[in-house]
Design a protein around this motif. Structure first.
Motif, PDB file in Angstrom:
ATOM      1  N   VAL A 127       0.834  -1.205   0.000  1.00 16.81           N
ATOM      2  CA  VAL A 127       0.000   0.000   0.000  1.00 16.81           C
ATOM      3  C   VAL A 127       0.869   1.256   0.000  1.00 16.81           C
ATOM      4  CG1 VAL A 127      -1.776   1.306   1.209  1.00 16.81           C
ATOM      5  CG2 VAL A 127      -1.916  -1.176   1.139  1.00 16.81           C
ATOM      6  N   ALA A 187     -10.459   0.759   6.080  1.00 19.49           N
ATOM      7  CA  ALA A 187      -9.702  -0.325   5.424  1.00 19.49           C
ATOM      8  C   ALA A 187     -10.375  -1.694   5.600  1.00 19.49           C
ATOM      9  CB  ALA A 187      -8.263  -0.358   5.950  1.00 19.49           C
ATOM     10  N   PHE A 190      -9.292  -5.085   3.939  1.00 20.20           N
ATOM     11  CA  PHE A 190      -8.040  -5.778   4.261  1.00 20.20           C
ATOM     12  C   PHE A 190      -8.169  -6.766   5.421  1.00 20.20           C
ATOM     13  CE2 PHE A 190      -6.867  -1.901   2.139  1.00 20.20           C
ATOM     14  CZ  PHE A 190      -5.702  -2.183   1.437  1.00 20.20           C
ATOM     15  N   GLU A 228     -15.227   1.961   4.209  1.00 14.17           N
ATOM     16  CA  GLU A 228     -14.142   2.592   3.473  1.00 14.17           C
ATOM     17  C   GLU A 228     -13.385   1.475   2.775  1.00 14.17           C
ATOM     18  OE1 GLU A 228     -10.034   4.341   2.766  1.00 14.17           O
ATOM     19  OE2 GLU A 228     -10.436   2.911   4.332  1.00 14.17           O
ATOM     20  N   ASP A 298      -7.319  11.224   1.760  1.00 14.58           N
ATOM     21  CA  ASP A 298      -6.361  10.300   1.149  1.00 14.58           C
ATOM     22  C   ASP A 298      -6.055  10.691  -0.284  1.00 14.58           C
ATOM     23  OD1 ASP A 298      -5.678   8.548   3.207  1.00 14.58           O
ATOM     24  OD2 ASP A 298      -7.503   7.362   2.921  1.00 14.58           O
ATOM     25  N   ASP A 299      -5.038  10.008  -0.816  1.00 18.24           N
ATOM     26  CA  ASP A 299      -4.672  10.146  -2.220  1.00 18.24           C
ATOM     27  C   ASP A 299      -5.795   9.624  -3.117  1.00 18.24           C
ATOM     28  OD1 ASP A 299      -3.541   7.785  -0.605  1.00 18.24           O
ATOM     29  OD2 ASP A 299      -3.779   6.940  -2.612  1.00 18.24           O
ATOM     30  N   ARG A 422       0.359  13.095   1.257  1.00 19.99           N
ATOM     31  CA  ARG A 422      -1.066  13.338   1.493  1.00 19.99           C
ATOM     32  C   ARG A 422      -1.271  14.585   2.357  1.00 19.99           C
ATOM     33  NH1 ARG A 422      -3.058   7.743   3.886  1.00 19.99           N
ATOM     34  NH2 ARG A 422      -1.005   7.905   4.841  1.00 19.99           N
TER      35      ARG A 422
HETATM   36  C1  GLC Z   1      -5.104   2.282  -0.318  1.00 20.42           C
HETATM   37  C2  GLC Z   1      -6.077   1.581   0.532  1.00 20.42           C
HETATM   38  C3  GLC Z   1      -6.947   2.549   1.258  1.00 20.42           C
HETATM   39  C4  GLC Z   1      -6.110   3.594   1.922  1.00 20.42           C
HETATM   40  C5  GLC Z   1      -5.166   4.239   1.005  1.00 20.42           C
HETATM   41  C6  GLC Z   1      -4.263   5.180   1.720  1.00 20.42           C
HETATM   42  O1  GLC Z   1      -5.746   2.864  -1.384  1.00 20.42           O
HETATM   43  O2  GLC Z   1      -6.871   0.711  -0.231  1.00 20.42           O
HETATM   44  O3  GLC Z   1      -7.699   1.868   2.191  1.00 20.42           O
HETATM   45  O4  GLC Z   1      -6.904   4.597   2.402  1.00 20.42           O
HETATM   46  O5  GLC Z   1      -4.404   3.248   0.387  1.00 20.42           O
HETATM   47  O6  GLC Z   1      -3.386   5.746   0.820  1.00 20.42           O
END
Ligand code: GLC
Ligand code: GLC
Length: 556
Positions: A127, A187, A190, A228, A298-299, A422
């Protein structure tokens, strides 16, 4: 959606900002980095040390109680992160595991040797390849490898151990007792690991969400679960409970596919790929809906599916690389000022950071003192929010976007933040923007009034309630993104978005309905009768003007 510290300084400061929320028309506040996070680096609050106590910097439990009462008094619900995939390495469970407690070691994934980690690594992606390569961290204090999908201090919980379900179920109910209305399941994709897979979106990850839904459904039934799951389109709707049989899973899920496709349309000026990709999503169950957003903390991961790309005549990898370059500002004609994130030289992947204003070209226009370019940028921002608000779902405004705040580039010079770009889109609340919000000539005021308008239109529009089927129509003009919602009680809404920089016109006979009999107006411009005429970046929401009893408008 706002960081506690960036928005208000602390919980008491957030309380002072309630009039700001009320004036904007916000009825759910998602507070980021609310609970006690790891001391030191903590992934922006996502390495949680205590699920129930606010972070010391934010204030005390009494401050949180006071804030929640005030929010509820103002008819605002509270959404909080519920980081169920991992704890920080200084959470009490992790500390006890480090002290040798077998019970607590069992809550995490721990391995004595490298054999199992390596077997998993063979199929695991990374990730944060640049910040935290690999998925396991060696802890010499207990001589074990610990599963750490994200950063080395975020320890993945072992959901195959029923004790984790009991512990986390307990926390869910305690959060509901605190007065948290919406639990954002961080998340969630995961949570289940399976050898030979990427350990995301496993069937059991859905069972985890369904079990949590059952727990809150029994113990705190007004609590809403928000998934999410920033995953590909094929995996998304499962988190809303759409499986072979419909299940009670999450009530809400991030619509990251709509978000990505909206940015993609803005870059290409064409709707074909979005139409193909979105049409493939099954309908969510009628009692669930999307969380629709333009930006978040987030990105942006360019979740363009290879098959969708091919079906629209482009290569998936090529289009993803194009989007990353475009929003980095490295493509001819691009005025975006994004910042690359998690560039992976091995796979060629790159994600994108940046505030909306930076990505739509407002920052570049301001730098160049180009008022025409600023008008265009503003229209682009309004397009994106017009889609997020009119698609159906709970639309979210990311703090700062209400004033068109730009990137916080100082973060890149801060040694503690520079490694995680970020932070460029996590600026502090713009006091200046707040004072300028009523000046309708400036960027802040124009965006503020545009969003205020969308909030009012959205609240008065029952056609956007959940439970409608959404279809994406080809109206014979690739520059126009068209979605049609059919609500069994409240009737149809057809959204039209000109994603291109030039004006266009479509024939209303392309909409597949008898427009004359239907007699719609554009809810965003009720006096404009020329409904097929679409100026650059223009969004229209066509619906019958018949009124239904609905949410009362916000009084300001
Ligand atoms: C990935 C994950 C996501 C998280 C992100 C953070 O895309 O799937 O859950 O928020 O990374 O950069
Ligand atoms: C989440 C958060 C992201 C964080 C990651 C790990 O998806 O949104 O900010 O880095 O998961 O918790």
């Amino acid at each position: 959606m706002a960081y506690v510290d960036k928005f208000g300084g602390d919980l008491a400061g957030v309380r002072q900002r309630i009039p700001h929320l009320t004036e904007l028309g916000v009825d759910v506040l998602h507070l980021l980095a609310l609970f006690a996070a790891r001391v030191g680096d903590n992934d922006g609050g996502y390495a949680v040390r205590d699920y129930l106590r606010p972070d010391e910097r934010n204030g005390t439990t009494e401050d949180l109680d006071a804030l929640i009462s005030s929010l509820h008094g103002a008819d605002i619900n509270l959404c909080a992160d519920f980081v169920i995939n991992h704890t920080s390495d200084d959470h009490d469970w992790a500390r006890q595991a480090l002290a040798g407690s077998k019970y607590h070691q069992g809550l995490f994934h721990m391995f004595d040797g490298r054999v199992e980690p390596e077997a998993y690594e063979a199929s695991l992606p990374e990730v944060f390849p640049h910040m935290a390569p690999g998925n396991f961290t060696w802890r010499s204090d207990i001589e074990k490898w610990v599963w750490t999908t994200f950063r080395e201090f975020q320890w993945d919980l072992n959901w195959s151990n029923p004790d984790v379900m009991c512990e986390i179920g307990d926390v869910a109910l305690a959060l509901a007792n605190l007065g948290v209305d919406v639990l954002r399941l961080d998340a969630i994709a995961f949570t289940w690991k399976r050898l030979g897979t990427n350990c995301q979106n496993q069937p059991e990850a859905h069972l985890v969400a369904q079990a949590l839904r059952a727990v809150v459904g029994i113990g705190a039934p007004a609590t809403v679960l928000l998934a999410e799951a920033i995953v590909g389109p094929a995996d998304l709707v499962g988190y809303l409970g759409r499986h072979e049989l419909e299940r009670h899973e999450c009530h809400l899920a991030y619509h990251n596919q709509l978000m990505v496709q909206a940015w993609s349309m803005l870059a290409t000026g064409e709707s074909r790929l979005a139409r193909i990709a979105l049409a493939r999503l099954p309908d969510p169950p009628a009692t669930t809906t999307w969380f629709t957003y333009v930006r978040c903390h987030d990105d942006i991961g360019w979740a363009i599916d290879d098959h969708d790309a091919e079906a629209s005549g482009v290569s998936g990898a090529g289009h993803r690389a194009f989007l990353a370059a475009y929003y980095r500002g490295d493509f001819p004609g691009s005025v975006a000022r994004g910042v690359p994130f998690a560039t992976n030289l091995g796979t060629g992947d790159e994600r994108t950071n940046g505030m909306t204003a930076a990505l739509v070209g407002a920052t570049a226009a301001i730098e160049a003192a180009d008022t025409d370019a600023l008008d265009v940028a503003l229209a682009r921002a309004k397009l994106l929010y017009g889609i997020a608000f009119g698609h159906g779902g709970i639309p979210v405004i990311y703090m700062g976007d209400e004033f068109g705040q730009g990137n916080d580039l100082a973060a890149l010079d801060d040694p503690e933040l520079a490694g995680d770009s970020r932070w460029v889109h996590r600026p502090a609340f713009d006091e200046d923007g707040a004072t300028k919000r009523l000046d309708v000539d400036g960027l802040a005021g124009r965006l503020w009034s545009s969003l205020r308008h969308l909030v009012d239109a959205r609240r008065a529009c029952p056609q956007l309630h959940g439970g409608a089927f959404v279809r994406y129509l080809d109206v014979g003009d690739e520059q126009v993104f068209c979605w049609r919602r059919r609500h069994p009680t409240f009737g149809d809404l057809i959204g039209l978005a000109n994603v291109g920089a030039t004006s266009t016109r479509i024939g209303l006979d392309q909409l597949g309905v008898d427009v004359a009999a239907w007699g719609p107006v554009d809810l965003l411009a009720p006096h404009d009768r020329d409904l097929g005429n679409l100026g650059p970046y223009r969004v229209r929401w066509l619906a019958s003007p018949d009124t239904y009893p609905t949410v009362p408008p916000v009084s300001t």
